[in-house]
Design an enzyme around this catalytic site. Structure first.
Site, PDB file in Angstrom:
ATOM      1  N   ASP A  33      23.832 -31.085 -37.826  1.00  0.00           N
ATOM      2  CA  ASP A  33      24.251 -31.625 -36.532  1.00  0.00           C
ATOM      3  C   ASP A  33      25.775 -31.757 -36.520  1.00  0.00           C
ATOM      4  O   ASP A  33      26.390 -32.171 -37.499  1.00  0.00           O
ATOM      5  CB  ASP A  33      23.588 -33.000 -36.301  1.00  0.00           C
ATOM      6  N   ILE A  34      26.362 -31.441 -35.374  1.00  0.00           N
ATOM      7  CA  ILE A  34      27.819 -31.467 -35.247  1.00  0.00           C
ATOM      8  C   ILE A  34      28.364 -32.895 -35.260  1.00  0.00           C
ATOM      9  O   ILE A  34      29.531 -33.120 -35.576  1.00  0.00           O
ATOM     10  CB  ILE A  34      28.240 -30.720 -33.950  1.00  0.00           C
ATOM     11  N   ASN A  91      13.617 -36.077 -29.574  1.00  0.00           N
ATOM     12  CA  ASN A  91      13.797 -36.709 -28.267  1.00  0.00           C
ATOM     13  C   ASN A  91      13.215 -35.802 -27.186  1.00  0.00           C
ATOM     14  O   ASN A  91      13.363 -34.576 -27.245  1.00  0.00           O
ATOM     15  CB  ASN A  91      15.288 -36.936 -28.014  1.00  0.00           C
ATOM     16  N   GLU A  99      19.332 -34.453 -24.999  1.00  0.00           N
ATOM     17  CA  GLU A  99      20.550 -33.918 -24.382  1.00  0.00           C
ATOM     18  C   GLU A  99      20.519 -32.395 -24.293  1.00  0.00           C
ATOM     19  O   GLU A  99      21.054 -31.827 -23.346  1.00  0.00           O
ATOM     20  CB  GLU A  99      21.780 -34.341 -25.196  1.00  0.00           C
ATOM     21  N   HIS A 104      14.293 -29.438 -30.507  1.00  0.00           N
ATOM     22  CA  HIS A 104      14.922 -29.600 -31.822  1.00  0.00           C
ATOM     23  C   HIS A 104      14.338 -30.833 -32.484  1.00  0.00           C
ATOM     24  O   HIS A 104      14.115 -31.854 -31.856  1.00  0.00           O
ATOM     25  CB  HIS A 104      16.445 -29.696 -31.723  1.00  0.00           C
ATOM     26  N   HIS A 106      15.178 -33.544 -35.298  1.00  0.00           N
ATOM     27  CA  HIS A 106      16.240 -34.113 -36.127  1.00  0.00           C
ATOM     28  C   HIS A 106      15.643 -34.478 -37.487  1.00  0.00           C
ATOM     29  O   HIS A 106      14.569 -35.096 -37.553  1.00  0.00           O
ATOM     30  CB  HIS A 106      16.787 -35.403 -35.514  1.00  0.00           C
TER      31      HIS A 106
HETATM   32  P1  5GP Z   1      19.313 -34.757 -28.513  1.00  0.00           P
HETATM   33  O1  5GP Z   1      20.022 -35.947 -27.988  1.00  0.00           O
HETATM   34  O2  5GP Z   1      19.160 -33.668 -27.474  1.00  0.00           O
HETATM   35  O3  5GP Z   1      18.022 -35.106 -29.198  1.00  0.00           O
HETATM   36  O4  5GP Z   1      20.224 -34.193 -29.681  1.00  0.00           O
HETATM   37  C1  5GP Z   1      21.154 -33.182 -29.513  1.00  0.00           C
HETATM   38  C2  5GP Z   1      21.942 -33.102 -30.786  1.00  0.00           C
HETATM   39  O5  5GP Z   1      22.639 -31.891 -30.793  1.00  0.00           O
HETATM   40  C3  5GP Z   1      22.974 -34.220 -30.956  1.00  0.00           C
HETATM   41  O6  5GP Z   1      22.702 -34.929 -32.161  1.00  0.00           O
HETATM   42  C4  5GP Z   1      24.306 -33.468 -30.992  1.00  0.00           C
HETATM   43  O7  5GP Z   1      25.228 -34.034 -31.895  1.00  0.00           O
HETATM   44  C5  5GP Z   1      23.879 -32.074 -31.414  1.00  0.00           C
HETATM   45  N1  5GP Z   1      24.745 -31.008 -30.926  1.00  0.00           N
HETATM   46  C6  5GP Z   1      25.213 -30.849 -29.660  1.00  0.00           C
HETATM   47  N2  5GP Z   1      25.971 -29.743 -29.575  1.00  0.00           N
HETATM   48  C7  5GP Z   1      25.972 -29.195 -30.819  1.00  0.00           C
HETATM   49  C8  5GP Z   1      26.576 -28.015 -31.353  1.00  0.00           C
HETATM   50  O8  5GP Z   1      27.278 -27.254 -30.689  1.00  0.00           O
HETATM   51  N3  5GP Z   1      26.344 -27.750 -32.665  1.00  0.00           N
HETATM   52  C9  5GP Z   1      25.577 -28.568 -33.447  1.00  0.00           C
HETATM   53  N4  5GP Z   1      25.422 -28.235 -34.717  1.00  0.00           N
HETATM   54  N5  5GP Z   1      24.993 -29.691 -32.968  1.00  0.00           N
HETATM   55  C10 5GP Z   1      25.188 -29.993 -31.678  1.00  0.00           C
END
Ligand code: 5GP
Length: 120
Positions: A33-34, A91, A99, A104, A106
């Protein structure tokens, strides 16, 4: 919800933006994760176009579904957290705080992760 292939994970899958890869097989990809929320924070995604776990379980093949969950446990092994314990989380939608509209999972680990949710 229709799949929007302009999302960031679709772009990673197409090689348009880089990722720090942890694991890949025919059906799944895992990368760091970034914006990590724990010492280990890896995202595991299917290569197919699925918005969420709901879309995935409705439309994916048994092979893709098995591959994703095997990839998740493989990633925990690669990260070295299998014995000490870890957490997986997905999520879903607005209330779930999703988001990125590409499924995905985690994978968190590397420290005691505390309560599952904070009460509010
Ligand atoms: P969500 O909130 O959708 O469950 O998690 C999305 C995740 O994607 C977040 O933890 C965010 O930090 C990660 N993320 C968003 N953009 C990027 C990206 O460009 N590269 C990587 N490696 N992770 C990302």
């Amino acid at each position: 919800m229709a799949y929007d292939d302009s999302n960031v994970f679709a772009r990673i899958l197409r090689g348009e933006i880089p990722c720090n890869k942890v694991y890949e097989d025919e059906h799944s990809l895992a990368f760091h994760d970034i914006n990590p929320q724990a010492p280990i924070h890896i995202l595991v995604i299917p290569k197919g176009q699925y918005v969420s776990i709901v879309d995935f379980t409705a439309k994916a093949t048994e092979i893709e579904i098995a591959a994703l969950f095997r990839a998740v446990t493989k990633v925990a092994e690669i990260a070295g957290v299998t014995d000490e314990g870890w957490r997986l989380l997905a999520n879903i939608g607005i209330n779930g705080g999703q988001e990125v509209p590409h499924l995905h999972i985690h994978v968190f680990g590397g420290r005691k992760l505390g309560p599952m949710l904070t009460r509010s």
